[in-house]
Design a protein around this motif. Structure first.
Motif, PDB file in Angstrom:
ATOM      1  N   MET A   1       1.014  -1.270   0.056  1.00 18.16           N
ATOM      2  CA  MET A   1      -0.098   0.176  -0.001  1.00 18.16           C
ATOM      3  C   MET A   1       0.640   1.184  -0.157  1.00 18.16           C
ATOM      4  N   PRO A   2       0.631   2.188  -0.812  1.00 20.01           N
ATOM      5  CA  PRO A   2       1.115   3.342  -0.783  1.00 20.01           C
ATOM      6  C   PRO A   2       1.113   4.205   0.559  1.00 20.01           C
ATOM      7  N   LYS A   3       2.120   5.294   0.633  1.00 20.36           N
ATOM      8  CA  LYS A   3       2.304   5.783   1.903  1.00 20.36           C
ATOM      9  C   LYS A   3       1.854   7.128   1.789  1.00 20.36           C
ATOM     10  N   ILE A   4       1.553   7.873   2.712  1.00 25.11           N
ATOM     11  CA  ILE A   4       1.265   9.330   2.930  1.00 25.11           C
ATOM     12  C   ILE A   4       2.519  10.182   3.706  1.00 25.11           C
ATOM     13  N   TRP A   5       2.844  11.218   3.047  1.00 24.27           N
ATOM     14  CA  TRP A   5       4.154  11.882   3.815  1.00 24.27           C
ATOM     15  C   TRP A   5       3.434  13.335   3.928  1.00 24.27           C
ATOM     16  N   VAL A   6       3.971  14.086   4.930  1.00 21.35           N
ATOM     17  CA  VAL A   6       3.060  15.276   5.066  1.00 21.35           C
ATOM     18  C   VAL A   6       4.563  16.155   5.571  1.00 21.35           C
ATOM     19  N   ASP A   7       4.539  17.236   4.744  1.00 17.21           N
ATOM     20  CA  ASP A   7       5.658  18.356   4.921  1.00 17.21           C
ATOM     21  C   ASP A   7       5.018  19.105   6.084  1.00 17.21           C
ATOM     22  N   ALA A   8       5.049  18.703   7.124  1.00 19.08           N
ATOM     23  CA  ALA A   8       4.440  19.054   8.475  1.00 19.08           C
ATOM     24  C   ALA A   8       4.570  20.512   9.088  1.00 19.08           C
ATOM     25  N   ASP A   9       5.991  20.946   8.744  1.00 13.27           N
ATOM     26  CA  ASP A   9       6.247  22.235   9.368  1.00 13.27           C
ATOM     27  C   ASP A   9       5.064  23.423   9.108  1.00 13.27           C
ATOM     28  N   ALA A  10       4.629  23.450   7.799  1.00 10.31           N
ATOM     29  CA  ALA A  10       3.692  24.486   7.659  1.00 10.31           C
ATOM     30  C   ALA A  10       2.302  23.996   7.275  1.00 10.31           C
ATOM     31  N   CYS A  11       1.986  22.531   7.678  1.00 17.64           N
ATOM     32  CA  CYS A  11       0.477  21.830   7.327  1.00 17.64           C
ATOM     33  C   CYS A  11      -0.564  22.398   8.504  1.00 17.64           C
ATOM     34  N   PRO A  12      -1.754  23.003   8.105  1.00 13.29           N
ATOM     35  CA  PRO A  12      -2.412  23.314   9.177  1.00 13.29           C
ATOM     36  C   PRO A  12      -2.769  22.134   9.979  1.00 13.29           C
ATOM     37  N   THR A  13      -3.110  22.452  11.118  1.00 17.10           N
ATOM     38  CA  THR A  13      -3.462  21.398  12.374  1.00 17.10           C
ATOM     39  C   THR A  13      -5.020  20.780  11.698  1.00 17.10           C
ATOM     40  N   ALA A  23      -5.916   7.876   8.067  1.00 20.37           N
ATOM     41  CA  ALA A  23      -4.937   7.000   8.140  1.00 20.37           C
ATOM     42  C   ALA A  23      -5.655   5.775   9.051  1.00 20.37           C
ATOM     43  N   GLU A  24      -6.193   6.336  10.252  1.00 15.02           N
ATOM     44  CA  GLU A  24      -6.580   5.302  10.968  1.00 15.02           C
ATOM     45  C   GLU A  24      -7.657   4.388  10.345  1.00 15.02           C
ATOM     46  N   ARG A  25      -8.734   5.049   9.709  1.00 14.94           N
ATOM     47  CA  ARG A  25      -9.954   4.341   9.241  1.00 14.94           C
ATOM     48  C   ARG A  25      -9.366   3.435   7.823  1.00 14.94           C
ATOM     49  N   THR A  26      -8.311   3.738   7.238  1.00 14.73           N
ATOM     50  CA  THR A  26      -8.021   3.113   6.056  1.00 14.73           C
ATOM     51  C   THR A  26      -6.749   2.177   6.388  1.00 14.73           C
ATOM     52  N   GLN A  27      -6.211   2.382   7.596  1.00 16.62           N
ATOM     53  CA  GLN A  27      -4.980   1.837   8.178  1.00 16.62           C
ATOM     54  C   GLN A  27      -3.889   1.944   6.847  1.00 16.62           C
ATOM     55  N   ARG A  39       3.183  16.636  17.393  1.00 20.90           N
ATOM     56  CA  ARG A  39       2.539  15.591  18.097  1.00 20.90           C
ATOM     57  C   ARG A  39       1.710  14.864  17.194  1.00 20.90           C
ATOM     58  N   VAL A  40       1.696  13.634  17.384  1.00 22.70           N
ATOM     59  CA  VAL A  40       0.557  12.619  16.543  1.00 22.70           C
ATOM     60  C   VAL A  40      -0.198  11.676  17.565  1.00 22.70           C
ATOM     61  N   PRO A  41      -0.994  11.224  17.127  1.00 24.36           N
ATOM     62  CA  PRO A  41      -1.831  10.477  18.213  1.00 24.36           C
ATOM     63  C   PRO A  41      -1.241   9.094  18.334  1.00 24.36           C
ATOM     64  N   PRO A  42      -1.483   8.361  19.185  1.00 23.67           N
ATOM     65  CA  PRO A  42      -1.004   7.009  19.259  1.00 23.67           C
ATOM     66  C   PRO A  42      -1.590   6.135  18.372  1.00 23.67           C
ATOM     67  N   SER A  43      -0.720   5.424  17.326  1.00 18.80           N
ATOM     68  CA  SER A  43      -1.402   4.766  16.284  1.00 18.80           C
ATOM     69  C   SER A  43      -0.092   3.914  15.721  1.00 18.80           C
ATOM     70  N   PRO A  44      -0.644   2.723  15.246  1.00 21.45           N
ATOM     71  CA  PRO A  44       0.481   1.854  14.666  1.00 21.45           C
ATOM     72  C   PRO A  44       0.483   2.397  13.065  1.00 21.45           C
ATOM     73  N   PHE A  45      -0.329   3.130  12.777  1.00 20.48           N
ATOM     74  CA  PHE A  45      -0.251   3.731  11.182  1.00 20.48           C
ATOM     75  C   PHE A  45       0.376   5.238  11.088  1.00 20.48           C
ATOM     76  N   ILE A  46       0.381   6.146  12.269  1.00 19.50           N
ATOM     77  CA  ILE A  46       0.786   7.256  12.199  1.00 19.50           C
ATOM     78  C   ILE A  46       2.390   7.565  13.078  1.00 19.50           C
ATOM     79  N   ARG A  47       3.119   8.342  12.317  1.00 20.52           N
ATOM     80  CA  ARG A  47       4.496   8.592  13.314  1.00 20.52           C
ATOM     81  C   ARG A  47       4.933  10.013  12.657  1.00 20.52           C
ATOM     82  N   ALA A  48       5.613  10.524  13.443  1.00 23.01           N
ATOM     83  CA  ALA A  48       6.415  11.970  13.184  1.00 23.01           C
ATOM     84  C   ALA A  48       7.887  11.480  13.066  1.00 23.01           C
ATOM     85  N   LEU A  49       8.440  11.924  12.254  1.00 26.15           N
ATOM     86  CA  LEU A  49       9.934  12.067  11.903  1.00 26.15           C
ATOM     87  C   LEU A  49      10.550  13.481  11.988  1.00 26.15           C
ATOM     88  N   GLN A  50      11.163  13.764  13.007  1.00 25.41           N
ATOM     89  CA  GLN A  50      11.680  14.876  12.915  1.00 25.41           C
ATOM     90  C   GLN A  50      13.214  15.093  12.547  1.00 25.41           C
TER      91      GLN A  50
END
Length: 151
Positions: A1-13, A23-27, A39-50
């Motif tokens: 399954m393809p992944k989603i990447w977010v340029d998070a510094d300027a992404c609106p909340t 991400a949760e709904r579709t795993q 900050r990201v919610p606890p989830s096996p599908f969601i992570r933050a990379l600093q």
């Protein structure tokens, strides 16, 4: 399954929250890349990379890690151009999908506006993110998720 990447510094909340729910709904694996703590919610599908602070460090990390078929959420037009060249899809947080057909015009307009700003012309910023843009984003995200599930 393809992944989603977010340029998070300027992404609106509000856009991040739409992404978290999707991400949760579709795993679907979702990674927010930023040079500050996100900050990201606890989830096996969601992570933050600093990543380290610096010009385009987060963008370069996304370009390096993404693959064809992935979705990149960014308002950064040069980043969008680079990931499109890799075969990924680029989506603006306002719901505009960048493509090979429209990215050159967007780059040219960005460069023109940058020239104006550097010569002292006040160009203003984008209008606030409204309900219409949130809906446009969610609709484009749903289309991409549906297509990703088919492949």
């Amino acid at each position: 399954m393809p992944k989603i990447w977010v340029d998070a510094d300027a992404c609106p909340t509000v856009i991040k929250e739409i992404l978290f729910r999707a991400a949760e709904r579709t795993q679907t694996e979702l990674t927010l890349v930023a040079n500050q703590y996100v900050r990201v919610p606890p989830s096996p599908f969601i992570r933050a990379l600093q990543v380290t602070a610096g010009f385009d460090v987060a963008d370069n990390e996304i370009v390096q890690r993404c693959e064809g078929g992935d979705l990149i959420i960014t308002a950064d037009i040069p980043l969008a151009s680079e990931v499109i060249d890799k075969g990924a899809t680029a989506l603006n947080p306002r719901g505009e999908k960048y493509s090979k057909a429209n990215i050159r015009a967007r780059l040219n307009m960005r460069d023109f506006m940058e020239t104006l700003r550097s010569s002292g012309v006040h160009t203003g910023g984008p209008p606030p993110l409204g309900q219409q843009e949130r809906k446009a984003f969610a609709d484009q995200l749903d289309r991409w998720l549906a297509q990703a599930r088919k492949n």
